[in-house]
Motif scaffolding. Structure first.
Motif, short mmCIF file in Angstrom:
data_model
loop_
_atom_site.label_atom_id
_atom_site.label_comp_id
_atom_site.label_asym_id
_atom_site.label_seq_id
_atom_site.Cartn_x
_atom_site.Cartn_y
_atom_site.Cartn_z
N THR A 117 -2.78 6.41 -11.17
CA THR A 117 -2.97 5.15 -10.31
C THR A 117 -4.21 5.14 -9.57
OG1 THR A 117 -0.43 4.98 -10.54
CG2 THR A 117 -1.33 3.82 -8.84
N GLU A 118 -4.55 3.76 -9.92
CA GLU A 118 -5.93 3.44 -9.34
C GLU A 118 -5.61 1.98 -8.53
OE1 GLU A 118 -9.14 2.42 -11.88
OE2 GLU A 118 -9.04 4.48 -12.65
N ILE A 119 -5.77 2.28 -7.14
CA ILE A 119 -5.26 0.98 -6.21
C ILE A 119 -6.45 0.52 -5.48
CG2 ILE A 119 -3.94 0.79 -4.24
CD1 ILE A 119 -2.57 3.53 -4.47
N THR A 120 -6.60 -0.82 -5.35
CA THR A 120 -7.67 -1.49 -4.93
C THR A 120 -7.15 -2.39 -3.68
OG1 THR A 120 -7.54 -3.09 -6.72
CG2 THR A 120 -9.57 -1.59 -6.54
N GLY A 121 -7.79 -2.48 -2.44
CA GLY A 121 -7.34 -3.16 -1.42
C GLY A 121 -6.35 -2.46 -0.56
N SER B 211 0.72 -1.27 0.05
CA SER B 211 -0.01 0.16 0.12
C SER B 211 0.94 1.21 0.11
CB SER B 211 -0.91 -0.09 1.15
OG SER B 211 -1.85 -1.16 0.92
N HIS B 212 1.95 1.29 0.91
CA HIS B 212 2.75 2.34 0.88
C HIS B 212 3.43 2.70 -0.29
CE1 HIS B 212 3.52 3.23 5.01
NE2 HIS B 212 3.60 2.21 5.35
N ARG B 213 3.86 1.79 -1.03
CA ARG B 213 4.71 1.80 -2.31
C ARG B 213 3.68 2.01 -3.55
NH1 ARG B 213 7.29 -1.49 0.90
NH2 ARG B 213 9.49 -1.80 0.62
N ALA B 214 2.43 1.72 -3.49
CA ALA B 214 1.50 2.12 -4.48
C ALA B 214 1.33 3.60 -4.59
CB ALA B 214 0.17 1.55 -4.26
N VAL C 227 -9.33 8.99 -1.63
CA VAL C 227 -9.68 7.78 -0.96
C VAL C 227 -11.11 7.46 -0.65
CG1 VAL C 227 -9.06 6.62 1.37
CG2 VAL C 227 -7.32 8.14 0.67
N GLN C 228 -11.54 6.24 -1.07
CA GLN C 228 -12.94 5.87 -0.97
C GLN C 228 -12.91 4.36 -0.30
OE1 GLN C 228 -14.98 6.93 -4.34
NE2 GLN C 228 -16.49 8.39 -3.04
N GLY C 229 -13.04 4.39 0.82
CA GLY C 229 -12.92 2.87 1.39
C GLY C 229 -11.72 2.16 1.03
N ASP C 230 -11.47 1.18 0.44
CA ASP C 230 -10.12 0.80 0.06
C ASP C 230 -9.56 1.00 -1.35
OD1 ASP C 230 -11.38 -1.13 -1.43
OD2 ASP C 230 -10.60 -3.06 -0.54
N GLN C 231 -10.19 1.99 -1.91
CA GLN C 231 -9.91 2.34 -3.27
C GLN C 231 -9.23 3.81 -3.14
OE1 GLN C 231 -11.38 0.92 -6.26
NE2 GLN C 231 -11.99 -0.75 -5.04
N PRO D 298 -2.45 -7.12 -2.39
CA PRO D 298 -3.07 -8.46 -1.59
C PRO D 298 -3.14 -8.28 -0.27
CG PRO D 298 -0.76 -8.39 -2.14
CD PRO D 298 -1.19 -7.01 -2.76
N GLY D 299 -3.94 -9.05 0.50
CA GLY D 299 -4.10 -9.18 1.66
C GLY D 299 -2.72 -9.22 2.54
N ASP D 300 -2.58 -8.72 3.75
CA ASP D 300 -1.11 -8.83 4.38
C ASP D 300 -0.87 -9.86 4.99
OD1 ASP D 300 0.98 -7.87 5.68
OD2 ASP D 300 0.54 -5.85 5.90
N ILE D 301 0.12 -10.74 4.48
CA ILE D 301 0.63 -12.02 5.30
C ILE D 301 0.81 -11.68 6.63
CG2 ILE D 301 2.99 -12.07 4.43
CD1 ILE D 301 2.50 -15.26 4.26
#
Ligand code: S3P
Length: 425
Positions: A36-40, A22-25, A63-67, A228-231
């Motif tokens: 740039t469109e980020i999801t999750g 998320s930081h890198r995106a 920022v809208q939710g996780d988008q 992706p979900g965070d391991i």
């Protein structure tokens, strides 16, 4: 916050987006051209600090939710911030952003909260100065606040003493602004999200063993990023599912990048019943659903090249080791001392309070498993990974466990306690 014993855990969960990705995106989207469109996206405090810093440099981010939409302005489109940049609790923000700031033709300052003001920044100051930037620690203690005067960078081949994705990413990002290629070699391979994502944005990055090389001055273009979900967040549910009797949890959409999946490899050796289902690619990153069932654990060795692949999971692994059969020795993990807290001291102190047989060493811990643990007052030191590790311990120990400073989970997983108790029966 009081954590109580549960009889079993059952159900399905989707953990929030990966913090590192998320930081890198946001960062790479800001220095790319176009949207740039980020999801999750992970809306935790750390990643919101990164967004704030780039907004201060003139980048429009919604920022809208996780988008998240980042309207990038290209490699040289950032404007000089009018105030000191605030990274909050986030080491990733300070270290990666400093690499970008070193390439700008303006002077900037960056600081953060009390914990970040104690974390070592000499590890980025040294390479950035070798590249030609001027970076000074305002208190002359190798920590933030930093003043960064950027510009006219030269490519270097930096050999790092520590395996660190934050230092590697800092140097590679500065390398975007250098006059010749920049290489970074580390003792073991750390997480490679920057290399994968920079390539996706159009940079030329080569990876050979533990060396990454970047070519300067690429034309980065806005992209779609699927986080992706965070391991590292999933790890607490894996641990809780393994330790709580008669449990079965399906954790969906977890990032399983091989530079991050050390926890899965160790748990396999410890006898943990974790099955990978539906393995696939989400954008540049591999993901899978993880089916976890209660298991009897035994010891495994935790050292060497494995360490960077599970560095953030070691507090949880210490809890699992306290319940495992045999004595676990964790070695080569001195980096734990310079995380959000000194995670060796804090784990030894808190697990001892619960009755565990644990001692700290110069680069890890020795944990004699199989002694029954009881509830205690746990001091999280406002370290999110300590809070979540002990929340797991509190589900299975006898008596009540109290977490002081439990709210620090906001850094990486704001809904952690609701999600954990949502699985209890
Ligand atoms: C991170 C790298 C690791 C990790 C941190 C996030 C990243 O730190 O502990 O939580 O996003 O690059 P180091 O690079 O200091 O090992």
């Amino acid at each position: 916050m009081v954590i109580k014993k549960v009889s079993r855990l059952k159900g399905e969960i989707t953990v929030p987006g990966d913090k590192s990705v998320s930081h890198r995106a946001v960062m790479f989207g800001s220095i790319a051209r176009g949207t740039t469109e980020i999801t999750g996206f992970l809306k935790g405090a750390d990643c919101l600090s990164t967004i704030d810093c780039f907004r201060q440099m003139g980048i429009d981010i919604s920022v809208q939710g996780d988008q998240v939409q980042v309207h990038g302005k290209g490699l040289r489109g950032l404007k000089k911030p009018s105030q000191i940049l605030d990274a909050g609790n986030s080491g990733t923000t300070v270290r990666l952003l400093s690499g970008i700031l070193a390439g700008q033709d303006f002077t900037s300052e960056i600081t953060g909260d009390a914990s970040i003001q104690k974390r070592p920044m000499q590890r980025i100051i040294t390479p950035l100065e070798q590249m030609g930037a001027s970076v000074s620690s305002q208190k002359d203690n190798g920590c933030v606040p930093l003043t960064i005067q950027g510009g006219n960078l030269h490519g270097i081949h930096y050999i790092s003493k520590v395996a660190s994705a934050q230092v590697k990413s800092c140097v590679l990002l500065a390398g975007l602004y250098a006059d010749t290629p920049t290489s970074f070699t580390e003792p073991s391979l750390s997480r490679n999200h920057s290399e994968l994502m920079l390539r996706h944005f159009g940079a030329q990055v080569a990876s050979h063993g533990t060396t990454a090389t970047i070519l300067p001055d690429p034309c980065l273009e806005g992209r779609k990023i699927i986080v992706p979900g965070d391991i590292s967040s999933a790890a607490y549910f894996i641990g809780a599912g393994l330790l709580t009797p008669n449990s079965e949890i399906l954790i969906k959409n977890v990032g399983i990048n091989p530079t991050r999946d050390g926890i899965l490899r160790v748990l396999k050796k410890m006898g943990g019943d974790v099955t990978l289902l539906n393995s696939r690619l989400a954008g540049e990153e591999p993901v899978a659903d993880l089916l976890v069932r209660s298991s009897e654990l035994h010891v495994a060795s935790i050292e060497g090249d494995l360490i960077p692949t599970l560095i953030d999971e070691i507090p949880l692994i210490a809890v699992l080791a306290a319940y495992a059969k045999g004595t676990t020795v964790i070695r080569n993990a001195e980096e734990l001392k310079v995380k959000e807290s000194n995670r060796i001291d804090v784990m030894v102190d808190n697990l001892s309070r619960m009755g565990a047989k644990i001692s700290g060493t110069k680069d890890g811990m020795i944990i004699e498993g199989g002694h029954p643990l009881h509830g205690a007052q746990i001091d999280t030191h406002l370290d999110h990974r300590i809070a979540m590790s002990f929340a797991v311990a509190g589900l299975i120990c006898e008596g009540e466990l109290t977490l002081q400073g439990a709210e620090c989970v906001n850094i990486s997983y704001p809904d952690f306690y609701q999600d954990l108790y949502g699985l209890s029966e």
